[in-house]
Design an enzyme around this catalytic site. Structure first.
Site, mmCIF file in Angstrom:
data_model
loop_
_atom_site.group_PDB
_atom_site.id
_atom_site.type_symbol
_atom_site.label_atom_id
_atom_site.label_comp_id
_atom_site.label_asym_id
_atom_site.label_seq_id
_atom_site.Cartn_x
_atom_site.Cartn_y
_atom_site.Cartn_z
ATOM 1 N N GLY A 111 31.080 36.056 41.091
ATOM 2 C CA GLY A 111 31.254 35.659 42.483
ATOM 3 C C GLY A 111 30.681 36.701 43.422
ATOM 4 O O GLY A 111 30.517 37.866 43.055
ATOM 5 N N GLN A 167 29.284 41.325 50.995
ATOM 6 C CA GLN A 167 28.779 42.236 49.959
ATOM 7 C C GLN A 167 27.275 42.430 50.018
ATOM 8 O O GLN A 167 26.741 43.334 49.359
ATOM 9 C CB GLN A 167 29.174 41.736 48.568
ATOM 10 C CG GLN A 167 30.683 41.812 48.316
ATOM 11 C CD GLN A 167 31.000 41.342 46.916
ATOM 12 O OE1 GLN A 167 31.172 40.152 46.694
ATOM 13 N NE2 GLN A 167 31.061 42.261 45.971
ATOM 14 N N CYS A 193 34.477 43.874 40.380
ATOM 15 C CA CYS A 193 33.799 43.527 41.635
ATOM 16 C C CYS A 193 32.421 44.173 41.632
ATOM 17 O O CYS A 193 32.295 45.353 41.268
ATOM 18 C CB CYS A 193 34.625 44.054 42.803
ATOM 19 S SG CYS A 193 33.901 43.717 44.415
ATOM 20 N N LEU A 194 31.395 43.437 42.042
ATOM 21 C CA LEU A 194 30.038 43.991 42.067
ATOM 22 C C LEU A 194 29.926 45.188 43.019
ATOM 23 O O LEU A 194 29.031 46.016 42.865
ATOM 24 C CB LEU A 194 29.028 42.907 42.458
ATOM 25 C CG LEU A 194 28.805 41.792 41.428
ATOM 26 C CD1 LEU A 194 27.815 40.768 41.962
ATOM 27 C CD2 LEU A 194 28.334 42.359 40.096
ATOM 28 N N HIS A 249 39.788 36.352 44.771
ATOM 29 C CA HIS A 249 39.042 37.610 44.932
ATOM 30 C C HIS A 249 38.019 37.501 46.065
ATOM 31 O O HIS A 249 37.926 38.380 46.930
ATOM 32 C CB HIS A 249 38.358 37.949 43.605
ATOM 33 C CG HIS A 249 37.528 39.195 43.634
ATOM 34 N ND1 HIS A 249 37.894 40.344 42.951
ATOM 35 C CD2 HIS A 249 36.347 39.482 44.252
ATOM 36 C CE1 HIS A 249 36.974 41.278 43.176
ATOM 37 N NE2 HIS A 249 36.022 40.775 43.949
ATOM 38 N N GLU A 250 37.242 36.407 46.064
ATOM 39 C CA GLU A 250 36.168 36.278 47.057
ATOM 40 C C GLU A 250 36.727 35.988 48.449
ATOM 41 O O GLU A 250 36.200 36.497 49.448
ATOM 42 C CB GLU A 250 35.174 35.197 46.635
ATOM 43 C CG GLU A 250 34.503 35.433 45.276
ATOM 44 C CD GLU A 250 33.889 36.815 45.110
ATOM 45 O OE1 GLU A 250 33.456 37.421 46.102
ATOM 46 O OE2 GLU A 250 33.862 37.302 43.966
ATOM 47 N N HIS A 273 37.753 39.077 50.087
ATOM 48 C CA HIS A 273 36.624 39.817 50.678
ATOM 49 C C HIS A 273 36.410 39.431 52.144
ATOM 50 O O HIS A 273 36.032 40.269 52.970
ATOM 51 C CB HIS A 273 35.321 39.514 49.924
ATOM 52 C CG HIS A 273 35.037 40.430 48.767
ATOM 53 N ND1 HIS A 273 34.909 41.792 48.902
ATOM 54 C CD2 HIS A 273 34.829 40.169 47.454
ATOM 55 C CE1 HIS A 273 34.645 42.332 47.719
ATOM 56 N NE2 HIS A 273 34.594 41.366 46.818
HETATM 57 CO CO CO Z 1 34.288 41.527 44.803
#
Ligand code: CO
Length: 146
Positions: free
Chosen positions: A46, A51, A88-89, A130-131, A134
């Site tokens: 995701g 991000q 997480c990226l 999670h997203e 963000h």
């Molecule tokens: Co993330």
């Protein structure tokens, strides 16, 4: 399409609230295309627009069922509980067990401004939470239990 640079932990932008999308135009489509390409290139499940440095309420997810695009998503229902590793990226190489609802229902708009609802369990439910976190400037490491 283009691969964008992923913003890493420590950058203040990750703590900011993203704004609602009000124009479902070519610019939004370009953003969604770039986000999907970046997410796949990084092997992520995701990605939120913040991000890649864009404070818009736009998310791409692929939790194994194919590409999902969510614009202005909100969680409308949750049930159950799961506990498992999350990453997480923007925080590379860090995986921590995080509790999330087992099942999550979201309401969102597609890239053309058409509303829809979608339900997910397990990894997809985790990705929704999670997203969407963000978009509020929240990171999964905030949920680590001491
Ligand atoms: Co993330």
């Amino acid at each position: 399409m283009a691969i964008r640079k992923v913003v890493l932990y420590g950058d203040d932008i990750l703590r900011k609230r993203s704004r609602e999308v009000d124009k479902f135009d070519e610019r939004l489509h370009q953003l969604l295309d770039d986000m999907a390409e970046t997410m796949y290139q990084q092997n992520g499940a995701g990605l939120a627009a913040v991000q890649i440095g864009i404070l818009k309420r736009v998310i791409t997810i692929d939790a194994g069922q194919g590409l999902i695009e969510l614009v202005n998503p909100v969680i409308v229902e949750t049930s159950g509980m799961q506990n498992g590793p999350e990453g997480c990226l923007s925080i590379p190489e860090k995986f921590v067990d995080i509790k999330r609802p087992y099942k999550v229902k979201v309401r969102a708009f597609d890239r053309h401004g058409k509303p829809f609802t979608m339900e997910g369990t397990e990894l997809l439910a985790r990705a929704f939470c999670h997203e969407i976190d963000h978009l509020e400037g929240k990171l999964f490491i905030d949920l680590i239990e001491k």
